[in-house]
Design a protein around this motif. Structure first.
Motif, short mmCIF file in Angstrom:
data_model
loop_
_atom_site.label_atom_id
_atom_site.label_comp_id
_atom_site.label_asym_id
_atom_site.label_seq_id
_atom_site.Cartn_x
_atom_site.Cartn_y
_atom_site.Cartn_z
N ALA A 130 -19.55 7.55 -33.62
CA ALA A 130 -18.87 8.58 -32.83
C ALA A 130 -19.15 9.98 -33.36
O ALA A 130 -19.00 10.97 -32.62
N VAL A 131 -19.56 10.09 -34.62
CA VAL A 131 -19.83 11.40 -35.21
C VAL A 131 -20.93 12.13 -34.44
O VAL A 131 -20.89 13.36 -34.26
N GLY A 132 -21.90 11.39 -33.96
CA GLY A 132 -23.03 12.02 -33.28
C GLY A 132 -22.77 12.43 -31.85
O GLY A 132 -23.66 12.96 -31.19
N ALA A 133 -21.55 12.25 -31.36
CA ALA A 133 -21.25 12.57 -29.96
C ALA A 133 -21.14 14.07 -29.71
O ALA A 133 -21.17 14.50 -28.55
N ALA A 134 -20.98 14.87 -30.75
CA ALA A 134 -20.82 16.32 -30.61
C ALA A 134 -21.33 16.97 -31.90
O ALA A 134 -21.53 16.28 -32.91
N PRO A 135 -21.52 18.29 -31.89
CA PRO A 135 -22.04 18.95 -33.09
C PRO A 135 -21.13 18.78 -34.30
O PRO A 135 -19.91 18.67 -34.17
N LEU A 136 -21.74 18.77 -35.47
CA LEU A 136 -20.96 18.72 -36.71
C LEU A 136 -20.31 20.06 -37.00
O LEU A 136 -19.17 20.12 -37.49
N VAL A 137 -21.01 21.14 -36.72
CA VAL A 137 -20.52 22.48 -37.06
C VAL A 137 -19.82 23.09 -35.85
O VAL A 137 -20.43 23.27 -34.79
N THR A 138 -18.54 23.37 -36.01
CA THR A 138 -17.76 24.03 -34.96
C THR A 138 -16.92 25.13 -35.58
O THR A 138 -16.66 25.13 -36.78
N THR A 139 -16.49 26.06 -34.74
CA THR A 139 -15.61 27.14 -35.17
C THR A 139 -14.27 27.00 -34.48
O THR A 139 -14.21 26.99 -33.25
N PRO A 140 -13.17 26.87 -35.23
CA PRO A 140 -11.88 26.66 -34.59
C PRO A 140 -11.16 27.97 -34.26
O PRO A 140 -11.20 28.93 -35.02
N LEU A 141 -10.49 27.96 -33.12
CA LEU A 141 -9.50 28.96 -32.78
C LEU A 141 -8.18 28.21 -32.64
O LEU A 141 -8.06 27.30 -31.81
N ILE A 142 -7.20 28.58 -33.45
CA ILE A 142 -5.91 27.88 -33.49
C ILE A 142 -4.89 28.71 -32.73
O ILE A 142 -4.66 29.88 -33.06
N LEU A 143 -4.28 28.12 -31.71
CA LEU A 143 -3.23 28.79 -30.94
C LEU A 143 -1.91 28.13 -31.32
O LEU A 143 -1.71 26.95 -31.06
N LEU A 144 -1.03 28.90 -31.92
CA LEU A 144 0.16 28.39 -32.60
C LEU A 144 1.43 28.93 -31.94
O LEU A 144 1.54 30.13 -31.68
N ARG A 145 2.38 28.04 -31.69
CA ARG A 145 3.69 28.48 -31.22
C ARG A 145 4.58 28.67 -32.44
O ARG A 145 4.56 27.87 -33.38
N HIS A 146 5.37 29.74 -32.42
CA HIS A 146 6.23 30.03 -33.58
C HIS A 146 7.15 28.85 -33.90
O HIS A 146 7.49 28.03 -33.04
N ALA A 147 7.60 28.78 -35.13
CA ALA A 147 8.48 27.71 -35.59
C ALA A 147 9.89 27.93 -35.07
O ALA A 147 10.20 28.93 -34.41
N LEU A 148 10.77 26.99 -35.39
CA LEU A 148 12.15 27.02 -34.89
C LEU A 148 12.89 28.27 -35.34
O LEU A 148 12.81 28.66 -36.51
N ALA A 149 13.63 28.87 -34.42
CA ALA A 149 14.29 30.14 -34.71
C ALA A 149 15.72 30.17 -34.18
O ALA A 149 16.22 31.23 -33.79
N GLY A 150 16.39 29.04 -34.16
CA GLY A 150 17.78 29.03 -33.73
C GLY A 150 17.93 29.25 -32.24
O GLY A 150 16.96 29.17 -31.47
N SER A 151 19.15 29.51 -31.83
CA SER A 151 19.47 29.65 -30.41
C SER A 151 19.32 31.08 -29.94
O SER A 151 19.87 32.01 -30.54
N ARG A 152 18.58 31.25 -28.86
CA ARG A 152 18.45 32.58 -28.24
C ARG A 152 19.81 33.09 -27.78
O ARG A 152 20.11 34.28 -27.89
N GLN A 153 20.65 32.17 -27.27
CA GLN A 153 21.95 32.57 -26.73
C GLN A 153 22.91 33.02 -27.84
O GLN A 153 23.76 33.89 -27.62
N GLU A 154 22.79 32.42 -29.01
CA GLU A 154 23.70 32.75 -30.10
C GLU A 154 23.29 33.99 -30.87
O GLU A 154 24.09 34.56 -31.62
N TRP A 155 22.05 34.41 -30.73
CA TRP A 155 21.56 35.60 -31.44
C TRP A 155 22.05 36.86 -30.71
O TRP A 155 21.82 37.03 -29.52
#
Length: 307
Positions: A130-155
């Motif tokens: 399966a390794v040969g199915a795509a290139p070995l060398v790739t460049t990642p772009l990571i799209l991250l959602r912020h971590a838990l931050a409590g209740s919007r209503q309570e802030w």
């Protein structure tokens, strides 16, 4: 009652020329077998962190992860076992240790075909195919959602100032290790406090700055400016991470697909603290076509992870 599935993680570690790589195999004296470096997750451990740790423990190598490979399933002591694997590159001039005399007593670097012949288990040999199915060398772009931050209503204050809660801070610490698997050097974030705090532990570990962008926030979202930011990151030469909000990230994912021509990404919702990794590789057939951002590259994979 039967116990649940065993979870493990590992990597196909390679070095050398992408067109003719060598792969690291480990020998385990307890089983007298040759396999790929892998091991069971510790309680509460993120699967990516486990892959990094197991490779380090079994080979002595510090690796950079590439795209995910198909997971392997098999029965072990009457229980189903799942092993998640990634491609991993061993940068620089690292040399594996000779073995610790316990779980692994030898590490061998072998060309791909020779490695396939030496591997003991059918599922490991299939994984190398399966390794040969795509290139070995790739460049990642990571799209991250912020971590838990409590209740919007309570802030009660300005929502842009709402901080991570205790669970969110724990997620950010986990992400500091997990993001390190890809070694992003460019960190871009919504200016909202919960987003910058999500990236802060990783930034501090690596001495990096977080670039704040109001256009990526809920209060100041600007689609045109956000698209420019995404396209700039896609033309960057190295890995990058972008942290934003649950309402905005689906559109940002769609923008990456449009910029890189035709991949469907708009339906990928992310949980808080979750992230998507878009791996792109140079497309040699379009390498001279630079009429717009992303030309000359193609999407290799889009992976989603929870924290």
């Amino acid at each position: 009652m039967a116990k649940g599935m065993i979870r493990a993680a590992g990597a196909v570690v390679w070095r050398g020329n992408e067109d003719d790589p060598e792969v690291a195999l480990v020998h385990r004296p307890a089983y007298d077998d040759w396999s790929l470096p892998k091991g069971k997750l510790k309680h509460g451990e993120h699967v990516i962190a486990a892959a990094l740790r197991e490779v380090r423990e079994e080979t002595g190598l510090r690796v950079v992860l590439g795209r995910a490979l198909p997971p392997v399933h098999y029965m072990h002591d009457g229980r189903l076992k799942r092993v998640d694997y990634w491609l991993a590159h061993a940068p620089g001039h690292q040399h594996p240790f000779d073995g610790d005399g316990h779980e692994v007593d030898e590490v061998a670097w072998l060309p791909m075909e020779e490695a396939r012949r030496r591997l003991t288990y059918t599922w490991d040999r299939s994984l190398l195919r399966a390794v040969g199915a795509a290139p070995l060398v790739t460049t990642p772009l990571i799209l991250l959602r912020h971590a838990l931050a409590g209740s919007r209503q309570e802030w009660k204050g300005d929502d842009d100032r709402r901080p991570l809660d205790e669970r969110g801070r724990a997620q950010a610490e986990i992400l500091a290790t997990v993001l390190g698997a890809y070694r992003p050097a460019v960190l871009v974030s919504s200016h909202s406090r919960r987003c910058t705090q999500t990236l802060k532990p990783y930034a501090e570990r690596h001495g990096l700055e977080v670039r704040e962008e109001t256009a990526l926030s809920e209060s100041g979202y600007d689609p045109r400016a956000a698209e420019r930011i995404v396209r700039d990151l896609l033309t960057a030469t190295g890995p990058a991470v972008l942290c934003s909000h649950g309402k905005i990230l689906p559109e940002l994912l769609a923008m990456t697909g449009e910029a890189l021509r035709g991949v469907r990404t708009a339906d990928h919702a992310l949980a808080k603290g979750g992230f998507a990794v878009l791996h792109r590789a140079a497309d040699r057939d379009r390498a001279t076509d630079r009429d717009r951002a992303g030309a000359g590259e193609r999407v290799v994979s889009l992976e989603r992870y929870a924290t």
